[in-house]
Scaffold this motif. Structure first.
Motif, PDB file in Angstrom:
ATOM      1  N   ALA A 247      38.741  36.440  40.909  1.00 16.85           N
ATOM      2  CA  ALA A 247      38.096  35.566  39.927  1.00 16.85           C
ATOM      3  C   ALA A 247      38.937  34.311  39.689  1.00 16.85           C
ATOM      4  N   ALA A 248      40.254  34.474  39.598  1.00 17.83           N
ATOM      5  CA  ALA A 248      41.147  33.335  39.410  1.00 17.83           C
ATOM      6  C   ALA A 248      41.090  32.405  40.618  1.00 17.83           C
ATOM      7  N   TYR A 249      41.040  32.965  41.820  1.00 20.19           N
ATOM      8  CA  TYR A 249      40.928  32.143  43.026  1.00 20.19           C
ATOM      9  C   TYR A 249      39.654  31.303  42.982  1.00 20.19           C
ATOM     10  N   GLN A 250      38.562  31.937  42.606  1.00 23.44           N
ATOM     11  CA  GLN A 250      37.293  31.211  42.557  1.00 23.44           C
ATOM     12  C   GLN A 250      37.354  30.066  41.544  1.00 23.44           C
ATOM     13  N   ALA A 251      37.929  30.317  40.372  1.00 28.40           N
ATOM     14  CA  ALA A 251      38.029  29.281  39.339  1.00 28.40           C
ATOM     15  C   ALA A 251      38.900  28.116  39.806  1.00 28.40           C
ATOM     16  N   ILE A 252      40.023  28.425  40.432  1.00 29.46           N
ATOM     17  CA  ILE A 252      40.947  27.380  40.879  1.00 29.46           C
ATOM     18  C   ILE A 252      40.370  26.586  42.041  1.00 29.46           C
ATOM     19  N   SER A 253      39.811  27.270  43.030  1.00 27.45           N
ATOM     20  CA  SER A 253      39.304  26.563  44.198  1.00 27.45           C
ATOM     21  C   SER A 253      38.051  25.743  43.875  1.00 27.45           C
ATOM     22  N   LYS A 254      37.194  26.255  43.002  1.00 21.59           N
ATOM     23  CA  LYS A 254      35.959  25.556  42.628  1.00 21.59           C
ATOM     24  C   LYS A 254      36.259  24.287  41.827  1.00 21.59           C
ATOM     25  N   SER A 255      37.317  24.301  41.018  1.00 25.21           N
ATOM     26  CA  SER A 255      37.614  23.177  40.132  1.00 25.21           C
ATOM     27  C   SER A 255      38.667  22.220  40.687  1.00 25.21           C
ATOM     28  N   GLY A 256      39.428  22.668  41.687  1.00 24.75           N
ATOM     29  CA  GLY A 256      40.515  21.845  42.199  1.00 24.75           C
ATOM     30  C   GLY A 256      41.753  21.888  41.327  1.00 24.75           C
ATOM     31  N   ALA A 257      41.849  22.887  40.464  1.00 29.49           N
ATOM     32  CA  ALA A 257      42.993  23.015  39.555  1.00 29.49           C
ATOM     33  C   ALA A 257      44.229  23.509  40.303  1.00 29.49           C
ATOM     34  N   ASP A 258      45.396  23.232  39.744  1.00 29.55           N
ATOM     35  CA  ASP A 258      46.644  23.804  40.239  1.00 29.55           C
ATOM     36  C   ASP A 258      46.943  25.121  39.530  1.00 29.55           C
ATOM     37  N   VAL A 259      46.607  25.192  38.242  1.00 29.22           N
ATOM     38  CA  VAL A 259      46.812  26.391  37.434  1.00 29.22           C
ATOM     39  C   VAL A 259      45.646  26.533  36.457  1.00 29.22           C
ATOM     40  N   ILE A 260      45.484  27.738  35.926  1.00 27.98           N
ATOM     41  CA  ILE A 260      44.529  27.969  34.846  1.00 27.98           C
ATOM     42  C   ILE A 260      45.334  28.043  33.558  1.00 27.98           C
ATOM     43  N   VAL A 261      45.057  27.131  32.648  1.00 28.53           N
ATOM     44  CA  VAL A 261      45.771  27.089  31.372  1.00 28.53           C
ATOM     45  C   VAL A 261      45.033  27.987  30.382  1.00 28.53           C
ATOM     46  N   ALA A 262      45.752  28.892  29.719  1.00 32.19           N
ATOM     47  CA  ALA A 262      45.220  29.832  28.725  1.00 32.19           C
ATOM     48  C   ALA A 262      44.051  30.655  29.281  1.00 32.19           C
ATOM     49  N   PRO A 263      44.282  31.374  30.394  1.00 34.29           N
ATOM     50  CA  PRO A 263      43.177  32.164  30.958  1.00 34.29           C
ATOM     51  C   PRO A 263      42.820  33.361  30.088  1.00 34.29           C
ATOM     52  N   GLN A 264      41.533  33.650  29.996  1.00 38.00           N
ATOM     53  CA  GLN A 264      41.050  34.850  29.315  1.00 38.00           C
ATOM     54  C   GLN A 264      40.124  35.573  30.283  1.00 38.00           C
ATOM     55  N   TYR A 265      40.375  36.864  30.443  1.00 45.30           N
ATOM     56  CA  TYR A 265      39.600  37.675  31.385  1.00 45.30           C
ATOM     57  C   TYR A 265      38.641  38.576  30.623  1.00 45.30           C
ATOM     58  N   SER A 266      37.409  38.584  31.057  1.00 43.04           N
ATOM     59  CA  SER A 266      36.400  39.497  30.539  1.00 43.04           C
ATOM     60  C   SER A 266      36.142  40.521  31.637  1.00 43.04           C
ATOM     61  N   ILE A 267      36.356  41.801  31.332  1.00 40.47           N
ATOM     62  CA  ILE A 267      36.273  42.864  32.335  1.00 40.47           C
ATOM     63  C   ILE A 267      35.197  43.859  31.938  1.00 40.47           C
ATOM     64  N   GLU A 268      34.276  44.103  32.855  1.00 42.73           N
ATOM     65  CA  GLU A 268      33.260  45.136  32.654  1.00 42.73           C
ATOM     66  C   GLU A 268      33.437  46.157  33.770  1.00 42.73           C
ATOM     67  N   LYS A 269      33.718  47.400  33.375  1.00 41.27           N
ATOM     68  CA  LYS A 269      33.988  48.446  34.353  1.00 41.27           C
ATOM     69  C   LYS A 269      33.064  49.621  34.095  1.00 41.27           C
TER      70      LYS A 269
END
Length: 150
Positions: free
Chosen positions: A104-126
């Motif tokens: 999920a982090a890879y998708q967010a970074i590659s889609k936006s062109g970011a170097d890092v995700i600042v203050a990431p929050q993960y929502s997990i459904e298992k």
């Protein structure tokens, strides 16, 4: 009834029943936390970004279906966030939750062109059915662009 029929019925109920959990991460450190380092980074914080990952596993080891193939490396999510996976998880790279977070982090970074995700929050459904597990993870944060590191 025959004891074998009862035993088979109980075993079937256990295998076919399952549970579902949903969890959302939040910052655990207060805003007055201090980090000391000789390295200084100039990070420009931009718009909100997000990424998603979902897949299923068998025995938490065998990935089924259309599983993600690209991940962010070098990010530690920590055992406190529920992805340690014990000894087997440490041997296999942190277990399926860490794998889903990394995808999920890879998708967010590659889609936006970011170097890092600042203050990431993960929502997990298992959803866990003992031998079969489905995971859906979404990360949201802010686009971080590193301007310089000294």
């Amino acid at each position: 009834m025959d004891k074998r029929v009862i035993a088979l019925s109980l075993a079937s109920v256990m295998v076919l029943s399952g549970c579902s959990t949903t969890r959302m991460s939040s910052g655990s450190m207060s805003l007055d936390g201090q980090i000391k380092s000789d390295v200084e980074a100039d990070v420009e914080v931009g718009e909100r970004i997000s990424g998603k990952s979902e897949f299923s596993t068998l025995f938490s080891v065998i990935t089924l279906g259309d599983a993600p193939t690209q991940f962010v490396d070098g990010v530690t999510y920590g055992a406190a966030s529920g992805n340690g996976g014990g000894l087997l998880g440490s041997v296999l790279g942190g277990g399926p939750v860490a794998k889903a977070k990394s995808a999920a982090a890879y998708q967010a970074i590659s889609k936006s062109g970011a170097d890092v995700i600042v203050a990431p929050q993960y929502s997990i459904e298992k959803q866990d059915y003992m031998v079969y597990k489905t995971l859906k993870v979404e990360v949201e944060g802010y686009k971080g662009t590193i301007n310089s590191i000294e």
